[in-house]
Write a protein that holds these residues in place. Structure first.
Motif, short mmCIF file in Angstrom:
data_model
loop_
_atom_site.label_atom_id
_atom_site.label_comp_id
_atom_site.label_asym_id
_atom_site.label_seq_id
_atom_site.Cartn_x
_atom_site.Cartn_y
_atom_site.Cartn_z
N HIS A 221 9.26 -1.16 -23.87
CA HIS A 221 7.61 -1.34 -22.29
C HIS A 221 8.46 -1.42 -21.16
O HIS A 221 7.91 -1.73 -20.21
CB HIS A 221 7.58 -2.39 -22.61
N TRP A 222 9.55 -2.24 -21.03
CA TRP A 222 10.47 -1.52 -19.33
C TRP A 222 10.32 -0.08 -19.02
O TRP A 222 9.91 1.36 -19.52
CB TRP A 222 12.17 -1.76 -19.28
N HIS A 223 9.96 -0.20 -17.31
CA HIS A 223 9.93 0.61 -16.82
C HIS A 223 10.76 1.65 -16.27
O HIS A 223 12.69 1.01 -17.43
CB HIS A 223 9.14 -0.05 -15.47
N LEU A 274 8.21 -7.13 -7.83
CA LEU A 274 8.39 -6.82 -8.71
C LEU A 274 7.44 -6.11 -9.78
O LEU A 274 7.88 -4.62 -10.24
CB LEU A 274 8.59 -7.89 -9.84
N PHE A 275 6.64 -5.99 -9.35
CA PHE A 275 4.68 -5.19 -9.81
C PHE A 275 5.07 -3.97 -9.37
O PHE A 275 4.17 -2.40 -10.43
CB PHE A 275 3.41 -5.63 -9.25
N TYR A 276 5.84 -3.87 -8.11
CA TYR A 276 5.45 -2.38 -7.70
C TYR A 276 7.42 -1.65 -7.44
O TYR A 276 7.38 -0.79 -7.75
CB TYR A 276 5.61 -2.32 -5.86
N HIS A 277 8.77 -2.93 -7.81
CA HIS A 277 9.82 -2.43 -7.75
C HIS A 277 10.50 -3.40 -8.99
O HIS A 277 10.57 -4.24 -8.52
CB HIS A 277 10.26 -2.62 -6.11
N PRO A 278 10.22 -2.88 -10.16
CA PRO A 278 10.13 -3.77 -11.15
C PRO A 278 12.29 -3.90 -11.83
O PRO A 278 11.97 -5.04 -12.51
CB PRO A 278 9.82 -2.87 -12.47
N SER A 283 14.11 -10.73 -6.73
CA SER A 283 13.54 -11.07 -7.39
C SER A 283 13.29 -11.44 -8.97
O SER A 283 12.44 -12.03 -8.90
CB SER A 283 12.56 -10.42 -7.01
N LEU A 284 14.28 -10.93 -9.87
CA LEU A 284 14.15 -10.26 -11.07
C LEU A 284 15.49 -12.01 -11.24
O LEU A 284 14.18 -12.60 -12.32
CB LEU A 284 14.51 -9.26 -11.76
#
Length: 641
Positions: A221-223, A274-278, A283-284
């Motif tokens: 499920h990762w981008h 993180l929603f737009y740049h996962p 941020s992670l």
């Protein structure tokens, strides 16, 4: 391959065979002996025929083979295995060629079977070499041994490093399979995947074919990796390749947005990044810290795994960190720091899951890519070695990593090497082998460690805890009565060692070893009154600085306890590293409270300020252990330890 094309190829091969045979027969002399005749050419494509076609041809050729060698009685399945294998492996074209040869050259029947069996190995060898040479993706197989020899010679020229990482031990799943078995791990993974699929079902992101990485295994499920991060080679010096991570223009814009969100203490802004740049690293890592203190360890581990996945996808083609020849400096390159933070967090997570060998390999990787060791890998590599039962490697590491023997003076190594020698002595005793001459016993090593770092004994007795009356008598001695040495660096390293390794001393055998060594140390001190002063001089010479050289390492980072934020205590929680909870759950220090103007937040931990912005009823605390009076809050550190 279609049957029509196969038959066409076979007809062409048979016609070529016939032409070659006629040409050879015309040139042969009449005096040529039958034994010197060459074996018939065997068409390798006959091995690709289907079973029904081979079975029909074999049944038709059985009487001929029986006439040449000996009668075969019964069905093929009832015969001897050697005969059955011979019959099933003879190509049909070989029988036709043998029949024609027998008519023209009158070959001796007794030698015909030997001619059939003898070229079989040659046929299979030629089939695997010649036929695969044109279709192999890496080119002809004849050139492959040359490449292997070149690679082996290059490896032989390279000196093996004690910090060389074995990639197969980096996977926690592999270690869990060795511990619990494949069935248990597979059933757990299936249940976990089922739960994850339910969570992501109906989402806008589908599954992708992710890159295969070594550090972590990407989840479905990762981008998809966006390629916003890369790595460049800086220089090659003294046999080491120096690299650094490079941000793309789009990543730099996202980094600016992250800095703005951090400055305004906006956690929602970081979540939107993180929603737009996962795969934004900072941020992670921030969200992993938030999930960890919130008690969601699975989400915290997932965030760190995503960070490691993005970092590995950006590796330079020449970057091979597992050989110990690549360097990523922590100091001077801000873009390299997320790798060290993510690896250190991932290492502790592997340890909590019981994967000590995986944690050891990650610790070796941390130390190999940067010898400056800003994350404190040297303070836990001995502990992971003992938990993974890598005793011989630990002794070899202590002998080869630093040739000046200064590693024996560090508190954690002075005690861990004594434990290592203790287990090696037991292994040698069980194998009926004698220890190499010149090596000290585990009791002598532990006695020296206690004389060099006496506060360790009192802290271990309180931390383990050791409640035997013998320890009360031992601690009454003046040499072991204090829990401080007066040297800030040594005291800080002792606190880290006790917090990291106290669980090892709960074993009865090691407690007995510690007690006997302590009694021997007391006896030595009683017989030689100058012994205490001599060891004090050794400590002062080994650690001459009056400042804490390891102040950047937090004792709480080496703790096995998992910090949480209980809902009832949210208003009393501060994320300042010096205000975290100690392992037993007691508050390290009371947060500042009361009204008035907010205190100075300069030089504060950015993550602390970020979390405090979520709690508007909490006043700002002191920064970096400095109070309002300008004095260092040493009591906070002492209470934490």
């Amino acid at each position: 391959m279609s049957a029509r094309y196969l038959r066409k190829v076979l007809r062409q091969q048979e016609s070529q065979e016939q032409q070659q045979e006629d040409h050879q027969l015309d040139n042969d002399d009449d005096s040529e002996s039958p034994d010197s005749s060459t074996p018939a050419f065997v068409n390798p494509f006959d091995l690709l025929n289907d079973d029904d076609h081979d079975r029909d041809q074999l049944q038709g050729s059985e009487p001929e083979i029986a006439d040449e060698h000996e009668p075969l009685i019964g069905n093929i399945d009832d015969r001897e295995p050697s005969v059955k294998a011979t019959v099933n492996t003879v190509p049909s074209s070989n029988h036709k060629a043998k029949k024609k040869k027998k008519k023209k050259n009158k070959v001796d029947p007794s030698s015909s079977m030997g001619n059939i069996e003898k070229p079989l190995d040659v046929i299979l060898e030629n089939l695997s070499i010649e036929d695969n040479s044109s279709s192999h993706p890496l080119g002809p197989l004849k050139a492959k041994p040359a490449k292997v020899e070149i690679g082996d010679s290059m490896l032989k020229q390279c000196t093996p490093s004690i910090l060389q990482v074995d990639p197969k031990f980096l996977s926690a799943e592999n270690e869990l399979r060795r511990i619990f078995g494949s069935k248990v791990v597979s059933s757990f993974q299936k249940s976990h995947q089922t739960g994850s699929s339910r969570q992501v079902r109906g989402g806008r992101h589908g599954s992708h074919n992710h890159r295969k990485t070594i550090l972590v295994t990407p989840s479905e499920h990762w981008h998809r990796w966006d390629g916003s991060l890369s790595m460049e080679l800086l220089e090659t010096r003294d046999g080491y390749h120096y690299f650094k991570y490079v941000h793309s223009s789009s990543y730099s814009q996202v980094q600016s947005a992250y800095e703005a969100a951090k400055a305004t203490h906006d956690l929602n802004g970081i979540a939107s990044i993180l929603f737009y740049h996962p795969y934004h690293l900072d941020s992670l890592i921030t969200m992993a810290e938030y999930f960890k203190f919130s008690g969601d360890q699975q989400m915290a581990a997932d965030s760190i795994a995503k960070c490691l996945y993005a970092l590995e996808c950006a590796w330079h083609p020449m970057f091979s960190p597992f050989q110990g020849t690549c360097q990523l400096k922590y100091i001077g390159h801000e873009s390299n720091r997320p790798l060290f933070t993510a690896l250190f967090t991932h290492m502790n997570d592997m340890h909590r899951r019981g994967c000590h060998r995986s944690a050891l390999e990650i610790c070796k990787l941390l130390l190999s890519v940067d010898s400056d060791d800003r994350k404190g890998a040297m303070q836990c590599i001995d502990y992971f070695s003992l938990r993974a039962e890598e005793y011989k490697w630990l002794e070899q590491f202590s002998e080869e990593y630093r040739t000046d023997n200064s590693i024996w003076l560090i508190p954690n190594f002075s005690f861990s090497l004594a434990i290592c020698r203790f287990y090696l002595e037991h292994e040698e005793g069980s194998n009926n082998t004698q220890m190499k001459p010149g090596k000290a016993t585990s009791t002598d090593l532990l006695k020296q460690a206690l004389l060099l770092h006496p506060p360790v004994l009192k802290k271990l007795v309180a931390k383990v805890p050791l409640k035997d009356q013998a320890w009360t008598k031992i601690l009454k001695h003046s040499y072991f009565g204090s829990d401080q040495t007066g040297i800030p660096t040594v005291d800080h390293l002792i606190n880290i060692y006790v917090e990291r390794s106290y669980l090892i001393w709960r074993l009865p055998d090691l407690q007995k070893l510690l007690r006997n060594s302590a009694l021997l140390a007391i006896d030595t001190l009683e017989r030689n009154k100058c012994e205490a002063q001599d060891w004090a001089c050794v400590r002062k010479e080994a650690f001459p600085s009056d400042k804490n050289e390891y102040s950047h390492l937090l004792v709480s980072d080496f703790s096995d306890s998992v910090p949480t934020m209980p809902p009832d205590n949210l208003q009393n929680f501060l994320v300042d590293p010096r205000m975290r909870e100690v392992p037993n759950g007691d508050q390290v220090a009371n947060p500042p409270h009361g009204g008035g103007a907010p205190r100075n937040i300069a030089n504060r931990n950015a993550l602390a300020v970020l979390f405090e912005s979520m709690l508007p009823w909490v006043d700002y605390g002191v920064g970096d252990g400095v109070g309002e009076d300008g004095q260092h809050n040493d009591h906070v550190q002492d209470h934490e330890n």
